[in-house]
Design an enzyme around this catalytic site. Structure first.
Site, PDB file in Angstrom:
ATOM      1  N   SER A 151       0.849  -1.117   0.034  1.00 10.87           N
ATOM      2  CA  SER A 151      -0.035   0.034  -0.139  1.00 10.87           C
ATOM      3  C   SER A 151       0.772   1.182  -0.052  1.00 10.87           C
ATOM      4  O   SER A 151       0.338   2.240  -0.315  1.00 10.87           O
ATOM      5  CB  SER A 151      -0.904   0.131   1.149  1.00 10.87           C
ATOM      6  OG  SER A 151       0.042   0.020   2.215  1.00 10.87           O
ATOM      7  N   TYR A 164      -2.348   4.389   7.471  1.00  7.13           N
ATOM      8  CA  TYR A 164      -1.650   3.038   7.543  1.00  7.13           C
ATOM      9  C   TYR A 164      -0.480   3.186   6.363  1.00  7.13           C
ATOM     10  O   TYR A 164       0.684   3.016   7.016  1.00  7.13           O
ATOM     11  CB  TYR A 164      -2.523   1.733   7.046  1.00  7.13           C
ATOM     12  CG  TYR A 164      -1.976   0.740   7.025  1.00  7.13           C
ATOM     13  CD1 TYR A 164      -1.781  -0.323   8.150  1.00  7.13           C
ATOM     14  CD2 TYR A 164      -1.433   0.051   5.772  1.00  7.13           C
ATOM     15  CE1 TYR A 164      -1.054  -1.282   7.955  1.00  7.13           C
ATOM     16  CE2 TYR A 164      -1.053  -1.141   5.473  1.00  7.13           C
ATOM     17  CZ  TYR A 164      -0.699  -1.938   6.804  1.00  7.13           C
ATOM     18  OH  TYR A 164      -0.105  -3.253   6.762  1.00  7.13           O
TER      19      TYR A 164
END
Length: 259
Positions: A151, A164
């Site tokens: 990510s 995150y």
């Protein structure tokens, strides 16, 4: 003259009560190293990891550690030193695998400072200062491995993961700098960026919502989501002497997710 005992190679794997951490611990033990398995909320899972390693002829011990509470790190180092001596007759760690963390997204509009700070404490500050705390125990020529995430890379930009991914991306940057700063001791520092992997993260999301697996597999070049063993084998390689000429790198371990 007393017989001199060869030092056993020992690796610390944080967050090894399940998932990628367990996969890494098992694979590292299979290569002959002793493993210190850390856990936070799942002691039974950690003991299961230890039992799996011992059943295969390896050696492992479980220790509690909350990577979100850096004030406890000196106490953990003391406990680790005691276990290293009592179990393996050494005061050195050959490698540290900073794997512990948590998943789950929070939409930007709903992000709170408390939620953002938790990402920071566990995913960035924790591994950074745990590495610093354990540095006196880390052998020259040893290795540090950071578990980041796909990510943090271009192409895997899912809504709700800004907090995150920001911490995981910062961990990759820190990895590169630490590789430079610790090179005088020949300590290698690398990170890996797994893609979607079948773990307990996100409150067992894959178990509770199996329908999401098909969509993730469709976005993966090799046609499936990752398994903990897929990632564990790469971690075991990177902390071994086989990877002695690799440092400062982030390796995508995702089967070609979001290519």
């Amino acid at each position: 003259m007393s017989e001199q005992r060869d030092e056993k190679s020992v690796v610390v794997v944080t967050g090894a009560s399940a998932g990628i951490g367990r996969g890494a611990a098992v694979e590292i033990a299979a290569r002959g190293s002793g493993v210190v398995v850390t856990y936070n909320s799942r002691p039974a899972g950690a003991e299961e990891t230890v039992a799996t390693i011992r059943a295969a002829g390896g050696s492992a011990v479980a220790l509690p550690l909350d990577v979100g509470r850096s004030e406890t790190f000196p106490e953990f180092r003391a406990a680790l030193s005691s276990v290293l001596e009592s179990e393996w007759g050494t005061q050195r760690v050959q490698a540290l695998v900073n794997n512990a963390g948590f998943g789950g997204g929070v939409a930007f509009e709903e992000m709170t400072e408390d939620a953002f700070d938790r990402y920071y404490r566990v995913l960035l500050r924790g591994p950074y200062f745990l590495t610093q705390t354990l540095l006196p125990l880390l052998a020259d020529g040893g290795a540090v491995l950071m578990t980041s995430s796909s990510s943090a890379r271009p192409g895997d930009t899912e809504p709700g993961y800004s907090g995150y991914a920001a911490m995981k991306g910062a961990l990759v940057v820190a990895t590169r700098f630490l590789a430079k700063e610790l090179s005088h001791r020949s300590i290698r520092v690398n990170s890996i960026s797994p893609g979607p992997t079948r773990t307990r993260l996100g409150d067992d999301a894959f178990e509770r919502f199996p329908a999401i697996i098909e969509g993730l597999a469709a976005k993966t070049a090799l046609g499936r989501i990752g398994e903990p063993e897929d990632i564990g084998r790469v971690i075991a390689f990177l902390v071994s002497d086989d990877a002695a000429w690799i440092t400062g790198e982030d390796l995508q371990v995702s089967g070609g997710y979001a290519l």
